[in-house]
Enzyme design. Structure first.
Site, PDB file in Angstrom:
ATOM      1  N   HIS A  64       0.094  -0.833  -2.158  1.00 20.95           N
ATOM      2  CA  HIS A  64       0.099  -1.505  -3.460  1.00 20.95           C
ATOM      3  C   HIS A  64      -0.982  -0.915  -4.368  1.00 20.95           C
ATOM      4  O   HIS A  64      -2.168  -1.002  -4.049  1.00 20.95           O
ATOM      5  CB  HIS A  64      -0.164  -2.997  -3.201  1.00 20.95           C
TER       6      HIS A  64
ATOM      7  N   GLU B 164       3.231   2.071  -4.311  1.00 25.18           N
ATOM      8  CA  GLU B 164       3.730   1.334  -5.473  1.00 25.18           C
ATOM      9  C   GLU B 164       2.753   1.562  -6.605  1.00 25.18           C
ATOM     10  O   GLU B 164       1.540   1.641  -6.385  1.00 25.18           O
ATOM     11  CB  GLU B 164       3.803  -0.161  -5.123  1.00 25.18           C
TER      12      GLU B 164
ATOM     13  N   ASP C 192       2.283   1.047 -11.268  1.00 24.70           N
ATOM     14  CA  ASP C 192       2.790   0.424 -12.491  1.00 24.70           C
ATOM     15  C   ASP C 192       2.763   1.446 -13.622  1.00 24.70           C
ATOM     16  O   ASP C 192       1.779   2.180 -13.767  1.00 24.70           O
ATOM     17  CB  ASP C 192       1.884  -0.754 -12.863  1.00 24.70           C
TER      18      ASP C 192
ATOM     19  N   HIS D 291      -2.125  -0.962 -14.401  1.00 19.53           N
ATOM     20  CA  HIS D 291      -1.519  -2.264 -14.085  1.00 19.53           C
ATOM     21  C   HIS D 291      -1.550  -3.246 -15.247  1.00 19.53           C
ATOM     22  O   HIS D 291      -0.541  -3.872 -15.582  1.00 19.53           O
ATOM     23  CB  HIS D 291      -2.218  -2.905 -12.876  1.00 19.53           C
TER      24      HIS D 291
ATOM     25  N   GLU E 284       6.969   0.721 -10.714  1.00 14.67           N
ATOM     26  CA  GLU E 284       7.183  -0.569 -11.373  1.00 14.67           C
ATOM     27  C   GLU E 284       7.094  -0.393 -12.880  1.00 14.67           C
ATOM     28  O   GLU E 284       6.061  -0.012 -13.422  1.00 14.67           O
ATOM     29  CB  GLU E 284       6.157  -1.599 -10.888  1.00 14.67           C
TER      30      GLU E 284
HETATM   31  O1  G3P Z   1       5.686  -4.580  -7.203  1.00 15.93           O
HETATM   32  C1  G3P Z   1       5.040  -5.521  -6.403  1.00 15.93           C
HETATM   33  C2  G3P Z   1       3.759  -5.960  -7.041  1.00 15.93           C
HETATM   34  O2  G3P Z   1       3.051  -4.819  -7.421  1.00 15.93           O
HETATM   35  C3  G3P Z   1       3.949  -6.763  -8.249  1.00 15.93           C
HETATM   36  O3  G3P Z   1       2.811  -7.260  -8.745  1.00 15.93           O
HETATM   37  O4  G3P Z   1       1.175  -7.499 -10.501  1.00 15.93           O
HETATM   38  O5  G3P Z   1       0.689  -6.022  -8.594  1.00 15.93           O
HETATM   39  O6  G3P Z   1       2.298  -5.305 -10.310  1.00 15.93           O
HETATM   40  P1  G3P Z   1       1.698  -6.470  -9.569  1.00 15.93           P
HETATM   41 MG    MG Z   2       2.944  -3.498  -9.504  1.00 16.96          MG
END
Ligand code: G3P
Ligand code: MG
Length: 240
Positions: A11, A38, A40, A53, A113
């Site tokens: 993450h 993962e 953003d 993020h 994401e």
């Molecule tokens: O994609 C899973 C998770 O990353 C979603 O939450 O806020 O960390 O982008 P966030």
């Molecule tokens: Mg995310």
């Protein structure tokens, strides 16, 4: 969809080892044995897709203000590492291109994401698809594109995106499954607190994998796998 997920997806990289969503975070995740990461992505004022993020620069850089109101020339001057540790001072906010390039060099699978601001969803979708065409090496796992925003996912469908997509949801309603089904999603990414066996099972019946975020203990991860979850997002990619 031909996509085999790992049990654990790093993450935002390895956010306890290096500043989240930066190139050093990819290195750190890789060192810890991550197979997938993962991250953003959103657009700058002048439509450069960058990895960050929060909607604002405030928490993870030495700048202030909204990413969407800052042009790339300004944003690339910022320090996205010192807030985490001086060891990472002058680490930059990466572009999506730099991030994909590095991820593929490291042999990492990617979950992108999408976080486009209103009105720019199609622009971001176009750039993601075209950069994946350039950087996705066929020997790597198929990339997975996700979003909490239906408005972000729809343009992927309209553009006949060749990559699987996922619907993220923080609070569960049965209509989330309907949305994921209509969009022909590969998976639903749920807040771990919203996961029940019945929901995972029903998702499976609709041909949808269930992924859980953000899971930072092995005990919790084991419970979620027992409930039928396919993979978890974790800040500790070596946790299992
Ligand atoms: O994609 C899973 C998770 O990353 C979603 O939450 O806020 O960390 O982008 P966030
Ligand atoms: Mg995310």
């Amino acid at each position: 969809m031909d996509l085999t997920l790992p049990k654990i997806i790093a993450h935002r990289g390895a956010p306890h080892e290096a500043p989240e969503n930066t190139l050093p975070a990819l290195d750190a995740a890789n060192k810890l044995g991550a197979k997938w990461v993962e991250f953003d992505v959103m657009l700058t004022l002048d439509d450069v897709p960058v990895i960050i993020h929060d909607k604002t620069l405030n928490r993870t850089t030495n700048g202030i203000g909204r990413v969407s109101k800052t042009d790339y020339a300004t944003l690339k001057m910022l320090d996205a590492g010192s807030w985490f540790s001086l060891e990472f001072s002058n680490t930059k906010i990466p572009t999506l291109e730099q991030y994909l390039d590095k991820a593929q060099q490291l042999g990492l699978g990617v979950n992108i994401e999408m976080k486009a601001q209103a009105g720019k969803e199609e622009k971001l979708a176009e750039q993601i698809i075209s950069l994946l065409e350039k950087y996705w090496n066929q020997s790597l796992p198929t990339p997975l594109i996700s979003s909490f925003s239906v408005e972000n996912l729809i343009p992927l469908k309209n553009l006949a995106c060749p990559y699987p997509i996922a619907y993220n949801t923080d609070s569960w309603h049965d209509c989330c499954r309907d949305i994921a089904t209509v969009l022909n999603c590969f998976s639903i990414h749920m807040n771990k607190q919203q996961i029940t066996k019945a929901r995972v099972l029903e998702n499976k019946k609709h041909n949808l994998h269930t992924l859980a975020y953000t899971v930072n203990s092995k005990t919790e991860a084991d419970k979620l796998f027992e409930l039928g979850v396919s993979a978890i997002f974790s800040d500790f990619p070596n946790m299992l």
